[in-house]
Motif scaffolding. Structure first.
Motif, PDB file in Angstrom:
ATOM      1  N   GLY A  21       5.822   4.617   7.362  1.00 11.67           N
ATOM      2  CA  GLY A  21       5.187   4.470   6.092  1.00 11.67           C
ATOM      3  C   GLY A  21       5.565   5.690   5.109  1.00 11.67           C
ATOM      4  N   GLY A  22       6.379   6.614   5.557  1.00  8.92           N
ATOM      5  CA  GLY A  22       6.792   7.686   4.741  1.00  8.92           C
ATOM      6  C   GLY A  22       7.767   7.295   3.693  1.00  8.92           C
ATOM      7  N   MET A  23       7.866   8.068   2.499  1.00  8.54           N
ATOM      8  CA  MET A  23       8.885   7.693   1.614  1.00  8.54           C
ATOM      9  C   MET A  23      10.325   7.989   2.078  1.00  8.54           C
ATOM     10  SD  MET A  23       9.523   6.118  -1.208  1.00  8.54           S
ATOM     11  CE  MET A  23       7.686   5.966  -1.805  1.00  8.54           C
ATOM     12  N   ARG A  24      11.300   7.089   2.121  1.00 10.02           N
ATOM     13  CA  ARG A  24      12.548   7.223   2.733  1.00 10.02           C
ATOM     14  C   ARG A  24      13.521   7.177   1.329  1.00 10.02           C
ATOM     15  NH1 ARG A  24      15.618   5.420   7.471  1.00 10.02           N
ATOM     16  NH2 ARG A  24      17.681   5.872   7.020  1.00 10.02           N
TER      17      ARG A  24
ATOM     18  N   ALA B  72       0.844  -1.208  -0.049  1.00  7.43           N
ATOM     19  CA  ALA B  72      -0.052  -0.289   0.056  1.00  7.43           C
ATOM     20  C   ALA B  72       0.630   1.193   0.041  1.00  7.43           C
ATOM     21  CB  ALA B  72      -0.844  -0.022   1.315  1.00  7.43           C
ATOM     22  N   ARG B  73       1.977   1.084   0.473  1.00  7.23           N
ATOM     23  CA  ARG B  73       2.699   2.508   0.629  1.00  7.23           C
ATOM     24  C   ARG B  73       4.011   2.356  -0.153  1.00  7.23           C
ATOM     25  NH1 ARG B  73       0.104   0.691   4.697  1.00  7.23           N
ATOM     26  NH2 ARG B  73      -0.646   2.103   6.425  1.00  7.23           N
ATOM     27  N   GLY B  74       4.644   1.205  -0.563  1.00  7.64           N
ATOM     28  CA  GLY B  74       5.856   1.154  -1.054  1.00  7.64           C
ATOM     29  C   GLY B  74       5.900   0.637  -2.822  1.00  7.64           C
ATOM     30  N   VAL B  75       4.667   0.501  -3.173  1.00  5.06           N
ATOM     31  CA  VAL B  75       4.651  -0.065  -4.649  1.00  5.06           C
ATOM     32  C   VAL B  75       3.700   1.230  -5.304  1.00  5.06           C
ATOM     33  CG1 VAL B  75       3.679  -1.701  -6.151  1.00  5.06           C
ATOM     34  CG2 VAL B  75       4.676  -2.505  -3.885  1.00  5.06           C
TER      35      VAL B  75
END
Length: 362
Positions: free
Chosen positions: A285-288, A267-270
């Protein structure tokens, strides 16, 4: 997409591996003078200058060619197996070197858990195919070395030791994950009860010390460590490993948690439009790190195949083929918009392609 389109795409991926990727390392990618694979090729398939050769890279190549069909691949696997102890085993200290220099002399004597895991995996795989007793002896001896030297006293392992055996890096998820992979392979050829007991202990330790209670994802560092992160690709990789041996993990908390963690990571990384898997998220879940590495895409494909998500897999395979593969090889790292971020093709990547494509065949 229909199942026939998915099958056609999968067939294209297998064909690309068999006719482009695998031959690269039998030819230009192999340093015949040293008897070792070059560390990397450029995008045209020409070898880049070698400043080192790593034991892990040689072991990954052995894993690939030990499973490949044909006399040429099997002869190459035998060459790679012979090179491992010749260059990387320090008989005086009974230890495996991390790397040697361009002349084959010891370069980095660090005892690296990630390296040891791939030595166990490669030797188990080579023994299963060749029945060469030397591979079985190296596999068992290396596993004993891991247990005797790397244990941290709390069920898991230090990531690295100094040349004299002192811990220099604490436990990290990634090398322990690959040790799990290695012990699964080892259990298939020798001492299954012992290796399976170790696998359950490792799974318990990972759940206790690395599993984020909110995301249900396995963090890269132990919980509470500074600058921690979650890599979506590793959630998918853990899912595949746990699915490899469901009986071994029966009754443990980790398989159910990882299944939930994969949903969180998806849900957060794709990316919904490209199915591209980002490199890293923070624990909220924030973009790193938004770059996309080819290995994470292959692990996502393997996860979708094993989870039976055929429609999502069909879309993902089509975009993967379009964005990451080309006629001379592959793109190792790209930006979210598809721009090439890393121009070399490492010798370690065929391992990831092979494990993903094997799941497609299954």
């Amino acid at each position: 997409m229909t199942p026939s389109v998915w099958a056609d795409t999968a067939a294209d991926l297998h064909r690309h591996f068999d006719t482009v990727v695998a031959p690269l390392w039998l030819g230009a990618g192999f340093d015949a003078r040293m008897g070792l694979p070059h560390e990397a090729l450029d995008q045209s398939g020409a070898p880049l200058p070698d400043v080192r050769y790593r034991a892990m890279a040689c072991a990954r190549q052995l894993f690939v060619y030990a499973q490949s069909a044909g006399n040429a691949a099997q002869a190459h696997a035998a060459r790679l197996f012979d090179a491992l102890p010749r260059y990387f085993h320090d008989r005086e200290r009974d230890a495996w070197l991390f790397s040697v220099d361009a002349q084959g002399r010891a370069l980095d004597p660090t005892q690296d858990l990630y390296t040891h895991a791939f030595l166990v995996l490669a030797c188990a795989t080579y023994f299963e195919r060749s029945r060469d007793e030397r591979a079985l002896r190296h596999m068992l001896a290396t596993a004993r070395l891991v247990e005797d030297r790397f244990g941290d006293g709390d069920g898991l392992y230090y990531a690295a030791l100094s040349a004299d055996g002192q811990p220099v890096r604490g436990p990290e998820q990634n090398p322990i994950m690959h040790l799990t992979e290695a012990y699964q392979a080892a259990a298939g050829v020798a001492e299954p009860a012992w290796f399976e007991q170790a696998l359950r202990r490792i799974a318990d330790g990972i759940a206790r010390r690395f599993l984020d209670p909110d995301a249900q994802c396995i963090a890269e560092l132990p919980l509470g460590a500074a600058d921690n992160r979650i890599e979506p690709g590793h959630q998918f990789e853990w899912y595949s490993l746990l699915q490899n041996a469901p009986r071994v993990y029966e009754g443990l908390a980790l398989p159910a948690a990882v299944t939930r963690g994969c949903l969180w990571a998806r849900a957060r990384g794709v990316a919904p439009d490209t199915a591209g898997v980002c490199a890293a998220l923070d624990l909220r879940g924030g973009m790193r790190e938004a770059t996309e590495r080819i290995w994470a895409q292959t692990e996502y494909a393997r996860y979708l195949a094993l989870a039976g998500e055929h429609e999502a897999l069909a879309r993902q395979l089509a975009r993967f083929k379009e964005r990451f593969l080309h006629a001379q090889g592959w793109r190792e790292v790209i930006a979210a918009d598809g721009a090439l971020m890393r121009a070399d093709m490492p010798s370690t990547t065929p391992y990831h392609l092979m494990t993903a494509y094997a799941a497609l065949r299954a």
